[in-house]
Scaffold this motif. Structure first.
Motif, PDB file in Angstrom:
ATOM      1  N   ALA A 194       0.810  -1.228   0.000  1.00 44.32           N
ATOM      2  CA  ALA A 194       0.000   0.000   0.000  1.00 44.32           C
ATOM      3  C   ALA A 194       0.837   1.268   0.000  1.00 44.32           C
ATOM      4  CB  ALA A 194      -0.938   0.001   1.214  1.00 44.32           C
ATOM      5  N   VAL A 195       2.094   1.159   0.405  1.00 45.48           N
ATOM      6  CA  VAL A 195       2.931   2.354   0.519  1.00 45.48           C
ATOM      7  C   VAL A 195       4.312   2.082  -0.080  1.00 45.48           C
ATOM      8  CG1 VAL A 195       1.782   3.339   2.540  1.00 45.48           C
ATOM      9  CG2 VAL A 195       3.622   1.685   2.866  1.00 45.48           C
ATOM     10  N   ALA A 196       4.852   3.100  -0.738  1.00 45.73           N
ATOM     11  CA  ALA A 196       6.236   3.032  -1.210  1.00 45.73           C
ATOM     12  C   ALA A 196       7.166   3.424  -0.064  1.00 45.73           C
ATOM     13  CB  ALA A 196       6.441   3.952  -2.397  1.00 45.73           C
ATOM     14  N   CYS A 221       3.840  10.364   3.797  1.00 46.94           N
ATOM     15  CA  CYS A 221       3.827  11.269   2.652  1.00 46.94           C
ATOM     16  C   CYS A 221       2.868  10.811   1.573  1.00 46.94           C
ATOM     17  CB  CYS A 221       5.244  11.402   2.078  1.00 46.94           C
ATOM     18  SG  CYS A 221       6.451  11.978   3.305  1.00 46.94           S
ATOM     19  N   CYS A 222       2.657  11.708   0.624  1.00 42.31           N
ATOM     20  CA  CYS A 222       1.750  11.445  -0.492  1.00 42.31           C
ATOM     21  C   CYS A 222       2.469  11.775  -1.792  1.00 42.31           C
ATOM     22  CB  CYS A 222       0.480  12.286  -0.343  1.00 42.31           C
ATOM     23  SG  CYS A 222      -0.666  12.149  -1.731  1.00 42.31           S
ATOM     24  N   ILE A 223       2.788  10.747  -2.572  1.00 42.73           N
ATOM     25  CA  ILE A 223       3.398  10.971  -3.877  1.00 42.73           C
ATOM     26  C   ILE A 223       2.291  10.954  -4.938  1.00 42.73           C
ATOM     27  CG2 ILE A 223       5.677  10.078  -3.286  1.00 42.73           C
ATOM     28  CD1 ILE A 223       4.903   7.398  -4.434  1.00 42.73           C
ATOM     29  N   PRO A 224       2.448  11.758  -5.998  1.00 40.88           N
ATOM     30  CA  PRO A 224       1.379  11.837  -7.000  1.00 40.88           C
ATOM     31  C   PRO A 224       1.182  10.555  -7.790  1.00 40.88           C
ATOM     32  CG  PRO A 224       3.320  13.083  -7.706  1.00 40.88           C
ATOM     33  CD  PRO A 224       3.565  12.676  -6.291  1.00 40.88           C
ATOM     34  N   ASP A 225       2.249   9.769  -7.936  1.00 38.11           N
ATOM     35  CA  ASP A 225       2.142   8.534  -8.715  1.00 38.11           C
ATOM     36  C   ASP A 225       1.499   7.425  -7.884  1.00 38.11           C
ATOM     37  OD1 ASP A 225       3.493   9.822 -10.784  1.00 38.11           O
ATOM     38  OD2 ASP A 225       5.445   9.247  -9.954  1.00 38.11           O
ATOM     39  N   GLU A 226       0.735   6.594  -8.549  1.00 36.69           N
ATOM     40  CA  GLU A 226       0.131   5.448  -7.874  1.00 36.69           C
ATOM     41  C   GLU A 226       1.209   4.424  -7.563  1.00 36.69           C
ATOM     42  OE1 GLU A 226      -3.376   2.117  -8.707  1.00 36.69           O
ATOM     43  OE2 GLU A 226      -3.208   3.906  -9.966  1.00 36.69           O
ATOM     44  N   VAL A 227       1.120   3.839  -6.373  1.00 33.22           N
ATOM     45  CA  VAL A 227       2.121   2.854  -5.960  1.00 33.22           C
ATOM     46  C   VAL A 227       1.909   1.567  -6.757  1.00 33.22           C
ATOM     47  CG1 VAL A 227       2.987   1.471  -4.050  1.00 33.22           C
ATOM     48  CG2 VAL A 227       2.310   3.842  -3.662  1.00 33.22           C
TER      49      VAL A 227
END
Length: 311
Positions: A194-196, A221-227
């Motif tokens: 679920a998380v990088a 954190c929140c990255i714009p790309d889907e994991v």
């Protein structure tokens, strides 16, 4: 200004987890972070920019870069008692001086940091981005020990630990008088997929990544790309993203069989739904959190006294 930072913590409007107490090892990412955060400033209210105390060598050059980048209306410069620390940062001085990643008046075009990450740093045609317009307010203190270096690093470490402890205080239930130890609180279970995951400050072999993450302080954190996950193993990023940080947590355990991170965090659930990246930096969980837990029988996890003091 109202007092020590840990006494009046607020949720930032925009936050990035840099992951280190000094930007000396990666000034380019530091400038990228500053620009990313500054981009959300709408100029509807006054903004006070608290710069670093690193004003020698490359630190001074970096400060010149920041003045060019942020275009302040005023610069307040505080000198050190009985010691000429640095030249007054007049607009003329900044205009002529080369920064760490920008050049002075002799070469007015901005120096690009690199082709991709710094594309937006290119100066508009015909504009001299190194010519700041601001008012310098120069303060020379008249009392001993003002601005003396040496103690600041120790004090900043103590204040940092206090800020972390104050933040963790939000984990406590407001209607219970006694403070609960962290090991008695129920953590969130987060699947590996679920998380990088990214370790910011150093290189860690993939086979050792879980050892590094366990019992660590992490930025949520929140990255714009889907994991993207091809299997149920951990998703490892190859580069450190410049992205929104929604809060912090402690990875209090890793379940390798069920492929789960166990994370304690006071971030509300509606914000946790946006978290898809864990960033591990060079910020440690305060020692007192580990050694001061009540109700632990036998050896304290992650704490050892079996080591050689002469090493």
């Amino acid at each position: 200004l109202p007092g020590p930072p840990f006494t009046h913590q607020q949720t930032p409007h925009k936050m990035v987890y840099y992951g280190q107490t000094s930007c000396e090892q990666d000034t380019e990412r530091y400038l990228d972070v500053v620009k990313y955060v500054f981009s959300c400033y709408k100029k509807e209210v006054p903004l006070v920019i608290n710069t670093m105390g690193w004003v020698k060598g490359e630190g001074l050059l970096l400060l010149i870069d920041l003045i060019r980048l942020l275009s302040p209306s005023h610069v307040v410069q505080m000198d050190v008692y009985e010691w000429k620390a640095m030249a007054p940062l007049t607009p003329e001085y900044v205009h002529l001086s080369a920064g760490l990643h920008t050049k002075g008046r002799q070469q007015p075009k901005c120096k690009q940091l690199d082709t991709g990450a710094a594309e937006s740093w290119r100066c508009p045609e015909g504009e001299d981005a190194s010519a700041p317009q601001y008012k310098l307010l120069y303060i020379h203190p008249e009392f001993p020990r003002a601005g003396v270096a040496g103690e600041a690093r120790v004090h900043s470490g103590i204040l940092r630990d206090m800020s972390i402890l104050g933040y963790l205080g939000h984990l406590q239930y407001p209607d219970i008088g006694a403070v609960l130890p962290l090991h008695s609180l129920v953590p969130y279970q987060v699947p590996f997929s679920a998380v990088a995951l990214r370790v910011i400050h150093t290189d860690v072999a993939p086979t050792n990544i879980m050892y590094a993450v366990n019992a660590s302080w992490v930025g949520l954190c929140c990255i714009p790309d889907e994991v993207q996950c091809q299997n149920d193993g951990p998703v490892l990023l190859t580069q450190t993203p410049v992205c929104d940080c929604l809060g912090f947590g402690i990875v209090r355990g890793v379940d390798m069989e069920k492929k789960l991170y166990h994370i304690l965090t006071p971030v509300p659930p509606e914000n946790l739904r946006l978290v898809n990246c864990l960033l591990l930096g060079n910020i440690a969980v305060p020692n007192c959190v580990l050694v001061g837990q009540q109700g632990v029988e036998g050896e304290i996890p992650y704490v050892t006294s079996d080591y050689n003091y002469s090493i």
